[in-house]
Design a protein around this motif. Structure first.
Motif, short mmCIF file in Angstrom:
data_model
loop_
_atom_site.label_atom_id
_atom_site.label_comp_id
_atom_site.label_asym_id
_atom_site.label_seq_id
_atom_site.Cartn_x
_atom_site.Cartn_y
_atom_site.Cartn_z
N ARG A 39 -17.89 -41.85 -16.16
CA ARG A 39 -17.53 -40.68 -15.36
C ARG A 39 -17.97 -39.39 -16.05
NH1 ARG A 39 -12.41 -40.64 -15.94
NH2 ARG A 39 -12.42 -38.83 -17.28
N MET A 40 -17.74 -39.30 -17.34
CA MET A 40 -18.14 -38.10 -18.07
C MET A 40 -19.65 -37.91 -18.07
SD MET A 40 -15.35 -37.76 -21.16
CE MET A 40 -15.64 -39.36 -21.88
N ARG A 41 -20.41 -39.01 -18.12
CA ARG A 41 -21.87 -38.89 -18.07
C ARG A 41 -22.29 -38.33 -16.71
NH1 ARG A 41 -26.43 -40.69 -20.86
NH2 ARG A 41 -25.00 -40.29 -22.58
N ALA A 42 -21.70 -38.84 -15.65
CA ALA A 42 -22.02 -38.33 -14.30
C ALA A 42 -21.66 -36.85 -14.19
CB ALA A 42 -21.29 -39.15 -13.24
N GLU A 43 -20.52 -36.48 -14.72
CA GLU A 43 -20.12 -35.07 -14.68
C GLU A 43 -21.13 -34.21 -15.41
OE1 GLU A 43 -15.33 -36.03 -14.51
OE2 GLU A 43 -16.24 -35.47 -16.43
N SER A 44 -21.57 -34.66 -16.56
CA SER A 44 -22.55 -33.92 -17.34
C SER A 44 -23.90 -33.82 -16.62
CB SER A 44 -22.72 -34.61 -18.70
OG SER A 44 -23.74 -34.00 -19.44
N LEU A 45 -24.36 -34.93 -16.07
CA LEU A 45 -25.65 -34.95 -15.38
C LEU A 45 -25.67 -34.08 -14.12
CD1 LEU A 45 -26.51 -38.76 -15.54
CD2 LEU A 45 -27.68 -36.90 -16.76
N ASN A 46 -24.50 -33.91 -13.51
CA ASN A 46 -24.44 -33.24 -12.22
C ASN A 46 -23.83 -31.85 -12.26
OD1 ASN A 46 -25.67 -35.34 -10.55
ND2 ASN A 46 -23.93 -36.56 -11.24
N GLY A 47 -23.87 -31.20 -13.42
CA GLY A 47 -23.49 -29.80 -13.50
C GLY A 47 -22.11 -29.50 -14.03
N GLY A 48 -21.37 -30.50 -14.48
CA GLY A 48 -20.04 -30.25 -15.03
C GLY A 48 -18.97 -30.20 -13.96
N LEU A 49 -17.73 -30.11 -14.42
CA LEU A 49 -16.60 -30.15 -13.50
C LEU A 49 -16.52 -28.95 -12.58
CD1 LEU A 49 -13.80 -31.62 -15.79
CD2 LEU A 49 -14.90 -32.70 -13.83
N GLY A 50 -17.19 -27.86 -12.92
CA GLY A 50 -17.19 -26.70 -12.04
C GLY A 50 -17.97 -26.92 -10.77
N SER A 51 -18.88 -27.90 -10.78
CA SER A 51 -19.70 -28.13 -9.59
C SER A 51 -19.76 -29.59 -9.13
CB SER A 51 -21.13 -27.63 -9.84
OG SER A 51 -21.67 -28.22 -10.98
N TYR A 52 -19.06 -30.48 -9.83
CA TYR A 52 -19.16 -31.90 -9.48
C TYR A 52 -17.84 -32.62 -9.72
CZ TYR A 52 -20.39 -36.84 -9.84
OH TYR A 52 -20.42 -38.21 -9.67
#
Length: 119
Positions: A39-52
């Protein structure tokens, strides 16, 4: 003291006879760690928690409903995601799909086979 022992014994007997206490199948110890890492990898790849935000299944312990496979190679998770609030929309409107393979011990990302538009 005897009263307390009697009450505790009665509680144990009543609970054991109802079948109400059933153990959930045990998760491998590494699975929750692997799910968090994916989950954290996906969050990182997709712009962080501010946008994903990943799908809600990735926030469940072990992400069991997002687990595609568990093998000698590791844990393969597949899930959708999108901008914050996407799952609360009617209907939910995910924009991205991600697959992440995590090692059997849950310590390393081995591959991100897919991260892009929903297929």
């Amino acid at each position: 003291m005897n009263r307390l022992l009697f009450a505790a014994t009665g509680l144990v007997i009543s609970l054991s006879g109802t079948g109400a206490l059933q153990a959930a199948p045990a998760l491998p110890l590494a699975q929750p760690k692997a799910a968090n890492l994916a989950r954290m990898r996906a969050e990182s790849l997709n712009g962080g928690l501010g946008s994903y935000r990943a799908a809600a299944c990735m926030y469940e312990t072990g992400a069991t409903s997002c687990l595609i496979s568990r093998s000698d190679e590791g844990f393969l998770f597949g899930f959708r995601g999108g901008s914050p609030g996407w799952e609360q929309q009617t209907p939910p409107d995910p924009t991205l799909e991600t697959e992440v393979l995590v090692s059997r011990d849950g310590d390393r990302i081995l591959a991100v086979p897919y991260n892009g538009p929903i297929r």
